[in-house]
Write a protein that holds these residues in place. Structure first.
Motif, short mmCIF file in Angstrom:
data_model
loop_
_atom_site.label_atom_id
_atom_site.label_comp_id
_atom_site.label_asym_id
_atom_site.label_seq_id
_atom_site.Cartn_x
_atom_site.Cartn_y
_atom_site.Cartn_z
N UNK A 8 -21.76 -35.25 -35.48
CA UNK A 8 -20.88 -34.46 -36.31
C UNK A 8 -19.42 -34.85 -36.26
N UNK A 9 -19.08 -35.80 -35.41
CA UNK A 9 -17.70 -36.24 -35.36
C UNK A 9 -17.32 -37.05 -36.58
N UNK A 20 -19.56 -29.88 -34.70
CA UNK A 20 -20.27 -30.77 -33.79
C UNK A 20 -21.59 -30.13 -33.37
N UNK A 21 -22.59 -30.97 -33.18
CA UNK A 21 -23.89 -30.51 -32.68
C UNK A 21 -24.24 -31.28 -31.42
N UNK A 22 -24.96 -30.61 -30.55
CA UNK A 22 -25.45 -31.22 -29.31
C UNK A 22 -26.93 -30.89 -29.21
N UNK A 23 -27.77 -31.88 -29.44
CA UNK A 23 -29.22 -31.70 -29.37
C UNK A 23 -29.69 -32.08 -27.98
N UNK A 24 -30.43 -31.17 -27.34
CA UNK A 24 -30.83 -31.35 -25.95
C UNK A 24 -32.34 -31.44 -25.82
N UNK A 25 -32.78 -32.16 -24.80
CA UNK A 25 -34.20 -32.24 -24.50
C UNK A 25 -34.38 -32.64 -23.05
N UNK A 63 -5.83 -23.96 -25.75
CA UNK A 63 -5.42 -24.84 -26.84
C UNK A 63 -6.30 -24.73 -28.08
N UNK A 64 -7.50 -24.16 -27.92
CA UNK A 64 -8.43 -24.08 -29.07
C UNK A 64 -8.81 -22.66 -29.44
N UNK A 65 -8.35 -21.69 -28.67
CA UNK A 65 -8.71 -20.30 -28.95
C UNK A 65 -8.29 -19.90 -30.35
N UNK A 66 -9.20 -19.22 -31.05
CA UNK A 66 -8.92 -18.79 -32.40
C UNK A 66 -9.21 -19.85 -33.45
N UNK A 67 -9.46 -21.08 -33.02
CA UNK A 67 -9.73 -22.17 -33.98
C UNK A 67 -11.15 -22.71 -33.82
N UNK A 68 -11.65 -22.75 -32.59
CA UNK A 68 -12.98 -23.29 -32.31
C UNK A 68 -13.94 -22.16 -31.96
N UNK A 77 -32.89 -25.85 -29.33
CA UNK A 77 -32.30 -26.62 -28.23
C UNK A 77 -31.01 -27.31 -28.65
N UNK A 78 -30.17 -26.57 -29.33
CA UNK A 78 -28.94 -27.16 -29.88
C UNK A 78 -27.75 -26.24 -29.63
N UNK A 79 -26.63 -26.84 -29.28
CA UNK A 79 -25.35 -26.14 -29.16
C UNK A 79 -24.41 -26.71 -30.20
N UNK A 80 -23.60 -25.83 -30.77
CA UNK A 80 -22.67 -26.21 -31.83
C UNK A 80 -21.24 -25.93 -31.40
N UNK A 81 -20.32 -26.67 -31.99
CA UNK A 81 -18.90 -26.39 -31.84
C UNK A 81 -18.28 -26.46 -33.23
N UNK A 82 -17.96 -25.31 -33.79
CA UNK A 82 -17.29 -25.24 -35.07
C UNK A 82 -15.79 -25.36 -34.83
N UNK A 83 -15.18 -26.35 -35.43
CA UNK A 83 -13.76 -26.62 -35.21
C UNK A 83 -13.02 -26.46 -36.53
N UNK A 84 -12.14 -25.49 -36.58
CA UNK A 84 -11.34 -25.22 -37.78
C UNK A 84 -9.87 -25.46 -37.49
#
Length: 126
Positions: A8-9, A20-25, A63-68, A77-84
């Motif tokens: 997702x970068x 961003x996505x993080x697929x785990x296994x 530094x990212x509070x309120x934006x991410x 099995x996925x973690x996401x990071x939404x970055x605005x």
């Protein structure tokens, strides 16, 4: 075999968004806290955000509070990071990582993380 794969970068203009996505296994994902950390050239590694194993607790760097926003889907099995509202200073390689057993519910300390993905580049530039 434990595996973390970030995606997702990319290149985005200031003020833009990325997810961003993080697929785990290969490990008990729904029993593991996951973090997003980043490292820019010439700078120290920085913890960005972390989420508890069931998703009920999240932490963010100031530094990212309120934006991410961090989230997870344990069924996938996925973690996401939404970055605005991205800023040039958000430019870095972003990694997802598994928090070491017994090291807390969440953490922004890089040394607390045991397993890391290969990273995905995020560049914020006009």
């Amino acid at each position: 075999q434990l595996r973390l794969v970030e995606s997702g970068g990319g290149l985005v203009q200031p003020g833009g968004s990325l997810r961003l996505s993080c697929a785990a296994s290969g490990f008990p994902f729904d029993n593991s806290a996951i973090g997003w950390l980043r490292q820019a050239p010439g700078k120290e590694r920085e913890g960005v955000s972390s989420i508890s194993s069931k998703g009920g607790i999240t932490t963010y760097a100031d530094s990212v509070k309120g934006r991410f926003t961090i989230s997870r889907d344990n069924a996938k099995n996925t973690v996401y990071l939404q970055m605005n509202s991205l800023k040039p200073e958000d430019t870095a390689v972003y990694y997802c990582a598994v928090l070491g057993y017994g090291l807390g519910v969440t953490s922004l300390v890089g040394d607390d993380y045991e397993y890391w993905g290969q990273g995905t580049q995020v560049t914020v530039s006009s």
